[in-house]
Design a protein around this motif. Structure first.
Motif, PDB file in Angstrom:
ATOM      1  N   PRO A   1      55.083 -12.680   0.266  1.00 26.84           N
ATOM      2  CA  PRO A   1      54.479 -13.681   1.159  1.00 26.84           C
ATOM      3  C   PRO A   1      53.723 -13.058   2.333  1.00 26.84           C
ATOM      4  O   PRO A   1      52.749 -13.629   2.818  1.00 26.84           O
ATOM      5  CB  PRO A   1      55.686 -14.483   1.672  1.00 26.84           C
ATOM      6  N   LYS A   2      54.155 -11.864   2.778  1.00 22.28           N
ATOM      7  CA  LYS A   2      53.495 -11.187   3.892  1.00 22.28           C
ATOM      8  C   LYS A   2      52.178 -10.549   3.472  1.00 22.28           C
ATOM      9  O   LYS A   2      51.365 -10.167   4.306  1.00 22.28           O
ATOM     10  CB  LYS A   2      54.376 -10.051   4.421  1.00 22.28           C
ATOM     11  N   LEU A   3      51.992 -10.366   2.162  1.00 22.05           N
ATOM     12  CA  LEU A   3      50.827  -9.624   1.671  1.00 22.05           C
ATOM     13  C   LEU A   3      49.646 -10.515   1.285  1.00 22.05           C
ATOM     14  O   LEU A   3      48.582 -10.003   0.949  1.00 22.05           O
ATOM     15  CB  LEU A   3      51.222  -8.763   0.453  1.00 22.05           C
ATOM     16  N   ALA A   4      49.812 -11.806   1.321  1.00 24.60           N
ATOM     17  CA  ALA A   4      48.713 -12.709   0.943  1.00 24.60           C
ATOM     18  C   ALA A   4      47.481 -12.392   1.785  1.00 24.60           C
ATOM     19  O   ALA A   4      47.568 -12.267   3.008  1.00 24.60           O
ATOM     20  CB  ALA A   4      49.140 -14.156   1.141  1.00 24.60           C
ATOM     21  N   GLY A   5      46.353 -12.197   1.112  1.00 23.40           N
ATOM     22  CA  GLY A   5      45.098 -11.895   1.794  1.00 23.40           C
ATOM     23  C   GLY A   5      44.961 -10.451   2.227  1.00 23.40           C
ATOM     24  O   GLY A   5      43.955 -10.070   2.829  1.00 23.40           O
ATOM     25  N   ARG A   6      45.968  -9.629   1.896  1.00 18.74           N
ATOM     26  CA  ARG A   6      45.925  -8.206   2.299  1.00 18.74           C
ATOM     27  C   ARG A   6      45.777  -7.296   1.086  1.00 18.74           C
ATOM     28  O   ARG A   6      45.902  -7.732  -0.051  1.00 18.74           O
ATOM     29  CB  ARG A   6      47.201  -7.859   3.079  1.00 18.74           C
ATOM     30  N   LYS A   7      45.536  -6.006   1.364  1.00 18.73           N
ATOM     31  CA  LYS A   7      45.298  -5.038   0.291  1.00 18.73           C
ATOM     32  C   LYS A   7      46.599  -4.405  -0.182  1.00 18.73           C
ATOM     33  O   LYS A   7      47.442  -3.996   0.634  1.00 18.73           O
ATOM     34  CB  LYS A   7      44.368  -3.927   0.783  1.00 18.73           C
ATOM     35  N   ALA A   8      46.742  -4.272  -1.494  1.00 17.27           N
ATOM     36  CA  ALA A   8      47.935  -3.648  -2.058  1.00 17.27           C
ATOM     37  C   ALA A   8      47.578  -2.949  -3.369  1.00 17.27           C
ATOM     38  O   ALA A   8      46.531  -3.211  -3.983  1.00 17.27           O
ATOM     39  CB  ALA A   8      49.020  -4.689  -2.298  1.00 17.27           C
ATOM     40  N   ALA A   9      48.472  -2.053  -3.778  1.00 16.06           N
ATOM     41  CA  ALA A   9      48.354  -1.392  -5.083  1.00 16.06           C
ATOM     42  C   ALA A   9      49.771  -1.241  -5.638  1.00 16.06           C
ATOM     43  O   ALA A   9      50.741  -1.221  -4.870  1.00 16.06           O
ATOM     44  CB  ALA A   9      47.675  -0.032  -4.939  1.00 16.06           C
ATOM     45  N   ILE A  10      49.887  -1.182  -6.953  1.00 15.27           N
ATOM     46  CA  ILE A  10      51.208  -1.031  -7.580  1.00 15.27           C
ATOM     47  C   ILE A  10      51.127   0.035  -8.677  1.00 15.27           C
ATOM     48  O   ILE A  10      50.070   0.273  -9.253  1.00 15.27           O
ATOM     49  CB  ILE A  10      51.745  -2.369  -8.146  1.00 15.27           C
ATOM     50  N   PHE A  11      52.271   0.659  -8.942  1.00 12.79           N
ATOM     51  CA  PHE A  11      52.292   1.731  -9.945  1.00 12.79           C
ATOM     52  C   PHE A  11      53.708   1.899 -10.478  1.00 12.79           C
ATOM     53  O   PHE A  11      54.673   1.387  -9.896  1.00 12.79           O
ATOM     54  CB  PHE A  11      51.819   3.063  -9.332  1.00 12.79           C
ATOM     55  N   GLY A  12      53.842   2.638 -11.581  1.00 13.62           N
ATOM     56  CA  GLY A  12      55.164   2.948 -12.089  1.00 13.62           C
ATOM     57  C   GLY A  12      55.125   3.613 -13.445  1.00 13.62           C
ATOM     58  O   GLY A  12      54.108   3.609 -14.142  1.00 13.62           O
ATOM     59  N   SER A  13      56.266   4.184 -13.782  1.00 15.60           N
ATOM     60  CA  SER A  13      56.427   4.888 -15.052  1.00 15.60           C
ATOM     61  C   SER A  13      57.141   3.990 -16.067  1.00 15.60           C
ATOM     62  O   SER A  13      57.899   3.099 -15.684  1.00 15.60           O
ATOM     63  CB  SER A  13      57.242   6.160 -14.805  1.00 15.60           C
ATOM     64  N   TYR A  14      56.881   4.236 -17.331  1.00 18.96           N
ATOM     65  CA  TYR A  14      57.515   3.440 -18.392  1.00 18.96           C
ATOM     66  C   TYR A  14      57.923   4.361 -19.537  1.00 18.96           C
ATOM     67  O   TYR A  14      57.537   5.537 -19.584  1.00 18.96           O
ATOM     68  CB  TYR A  14      56.573   2.336 -18.880  1.00 18.96           C
ATOM     69  N   GLY A  15      58.685   3.796 -20.482  1.00 17.95           N
ATOM     70  CA  GLY A  15      59.178   4.601 -21.599  1.00 17.95           C
ATOM     71  C   GLY A  15      58.598   4.194 -22.934  1.00 17.95           C
ATOM     72  O   GLY A  15      57.675   4.811 -23.440  1.00 17.95           O
ATOM     73  N   TRP A  16      59.124   3.116 -23.489  1.00 23.53           N
ATOM     74  CA  TRP A  16      58.796   2.760 -24.867  1.00 23.53           C
ATOM     75  C   TRP A  16      57.944   1.498 -24.991  1.00 23.53           C
ATOM     76  O   TRP A  16      57.579   1.112 -26.098  1.00 23.53           O
ATOM     77  CB  TRP A  16      60.076   2.566 -25.660  1.00 23.53           C
ATOM     78  N   GLY A  17      57.665   0.848 -23.875  1.00 21.85           N
ATOM     79  CA  GLY A  17      56.930  -0.413 -23.947  1.00 21.85           C
ATOM     80  C   GLY A  17      55.424  -0.207 -23.990  1.00 21.85           C
ATOM     81  O   GLY A  17      54.937   0.903 -24.219  1.00 21.85           O
ATOM     82  N   ASP A  18      54.694  -1.294 -23.736  1.00 26.36           N
ATOM     83  CA  ASP A  18      53.227  -1.216 -23.743  1.00 26.36           C
ATOM     84  C   ASP A  18      52.639  -1.590 -22.381  1.00 26.36           C
ATOM     85  O   ASP A  18      51.464  -1.928 -22.292  1.00 26.36           O
ATOM     86  CB  ASP A  18      52.655  -2.122 -24.838  1.00 26.36           C
ATOM     87  N   GLY A  19      53.482  -1.513 -21.345  1.00 29.06           N
ATOM     88  CA  GLY A  19      52.986  -1.815 -19.997  1.00 29.06           C
ATOM     89  C   GLY A  19      53.114  -3.275 -19.612  1.00 29.06           C
ATOM     90  O   GLY A  19      52.557  -3.705 -18.602  1.00 29.06           O
ATOM     91  N   GLU A  20      53.890  -4.026 -20.367  1.00 30.23           N
ATOM     92  CA  GLU A  20      54.028  -5.476 -20.088  1.00 30.23           C
ATOM     93  C   GLU A  20      54.513  -5.736 -18.669  1.00 30.23           C
ATOM     94  O   GLU A  20      54.033  -6.647 -17.992  1.00 30.23           O
ATOM     95  CB  GLU A  20      54.999  -6.090 -21.108  1.00 30.23           C
ATOM     96  N   TRP A  21      55.480  -4.907 -18.212  1.00 33.30           N
ATOM     97  CA  TRP A  21      56.031  -5.153 -16.860  1.00 33.30           C
ATOM     98  C   TRP A  21      54.943  -5.037 -15.802  1.00 33.30           C
ATOM     99  O   TRP A  21      54.938  -5.795 -14.832  1.00 33.30           O
ATOM    100  CB  TRP A  21      57.208  -4.199 -16.607  1.00 33.30           C
ATOM    101  N   MET A  22      54.008  -4.102 -16.000  1.00 30.12           N
ATOM    102  CA  MET A  22      52.941  -3.922 -15.007  1.00 30.12           C
ATOM    103  C   MET A  22      51.929  -5.064 -15.080  1.00 30.12           C
ATOM    104  O   MET A  22      51.455  -5.533 -14.035  1.00 30.12           O
ATOM    105  CB  MET A  22      52.259  -2.563 -15.229  1.00 30.12           C
ATOM    106  N   ARG A  23      51.622  -5.534 -16.272  1.00 29.96           N
ATOM    107  CA  ARG A  23      50.710  -6.681 -16.386  1.00 29.96           C
ATOM    108  C   ARG A  23      51.305  -7.905 -15.680  1.00 29.96           C
ATOM    109  O   ARG A  23      50.608  -8.602 -14.940  1.00 29.96           O
ATOM    110  CB  ARG A  23      50.439  -7.020 -17.861  1.00 29.96           C
ATOM    111  N   ASN A  24      52.600  -8.140 -15.902  1.00 26.60           N
ATOM    112  CA  ASN A  24      53.248  -9.296 -15.274  1.00 26.60           C
ATOM    113  C   ASN A  24      53.312  -9.147 -13.747  1.00 26.60           C
ATOM    114  O   ASN A  24      53.121 -10.111 -13.001  1.00 26.60           O
ATOM    115  CB  ASN A  24      54.665  -9.477 -15.833  1.00 26.60           C
TER     116      ASN A  24
END
Ligand code: FMN
Length: 142
Positions: free
Chosen positions: A78-101
Motif C-alpha cells: 500500500p505504501k508503494l502505490a505510484g512509486r518505483k519498485a523492482a522485484i527479483f528471486g531465484s527458483y528451482g524447478w518451476g517456470d517462473g510462475e511465482w514471479m509472474r504472479n
C-alpha cells in the motif's frame, strides 16, 4: 540519484547472491544502496528509498516466502502505490510462475514496476550473474 533499498529473503543463499550482484550493479552506476535481509528490515524504512527492490525465491508452491517475506510485502504494497519498485528471486524447478504472479500483484496495486522482475535459476552464475549486475544498473537509472 535516489537511494535504492534492496530487501530480500533467502534460505540457501541464491537470492542473497542476486541481491549482492544487483547492489553492486546499482552502486557501480553511482547509486546509494542499502541491501539487507528482511529479518533486519522494517516496513516503515521504505519511505526513505526512491526505488524499493524486493527479493524472494519461489517457495511453497510458486509463492514468495510465507513466514517473513509475504507479511513484509503485504505491509509495503500500500505504501508503494505510484512509486518505483523492482522485484527479483531465484527458483528451482518451476517456470517462473511465482514471479509472474508477484509482478501482476505489484502492478495491480498501482506500483511502477521495472519490467516484470528478474529471475535466476538456483545460484546465479555466468550469464545470470551478469544479468543481475545489469539489472542493478537499470534500477539506478529507473
Ligand atoms: C520449501 C521449498 C519450496 C520450493 N518451491 C519451489 C517452487 O514452487 N517452484 C520453484 O521453481 N522452486 C521452488 N523451490 C526451489 C527454490 O526456489 C530454489 O532452490 C531457490 O534457488 C532457493 O533460493 P534461496 O537460496 O534464496 O533460498 C522451493 C524450495 C524450497 C526449499
Amino acid at each position: 540519484m535516489s537511494h535504492i533499498g534492496i530487501i530480500y529473503w533467502s534460505g540457501t543463499g541464491n537470492t542473497e547472491k542476486m541481491a549482492e550482484l544487483i547492489a553492486k550493479g546499482a552502486a557501480d552506476a553511482g547509486a546509494e544502496v542499502t541491501c539487507k535481509n528482511v529479518s533486519a528490515a522494517s516496513p516503515g524504512e521504505i519511505d526513505g528509498y526512491g526505488v524499493v527492490v524486493l527479493g524472494s525465491p519461489s517457495m511453497g508452491s510458486e509463492v514468495i516466502e510465507e513466514s517473513e517475506m509475504e507479511p513484509f510485502v503485504d505491509a509495503v504494497i500500500p505504501k508503494l502505490a505510484g512509486r518505483k519498485a523492482a522485484i527479483f528471486g531465484s527458483y528451482g524447478w518451476g517456470d517462473g510462475e511465482w514471479m509472474r504472479n508477484w509482478a501482476a500483484r505489484m502492478k495491480d496495486a498501482g506500483i511502477n514496476l521495472l519490467d516484470d522482475g528478474l529471475i535466476a535459476h538456483e545460484t546465479p552464475d555466468g550469464e545470470s550473474e551478469q544479468e543481475c549486475v545489469t539489472y542493478g544498473g537499470r534500477i539506478a537509472a529507473f
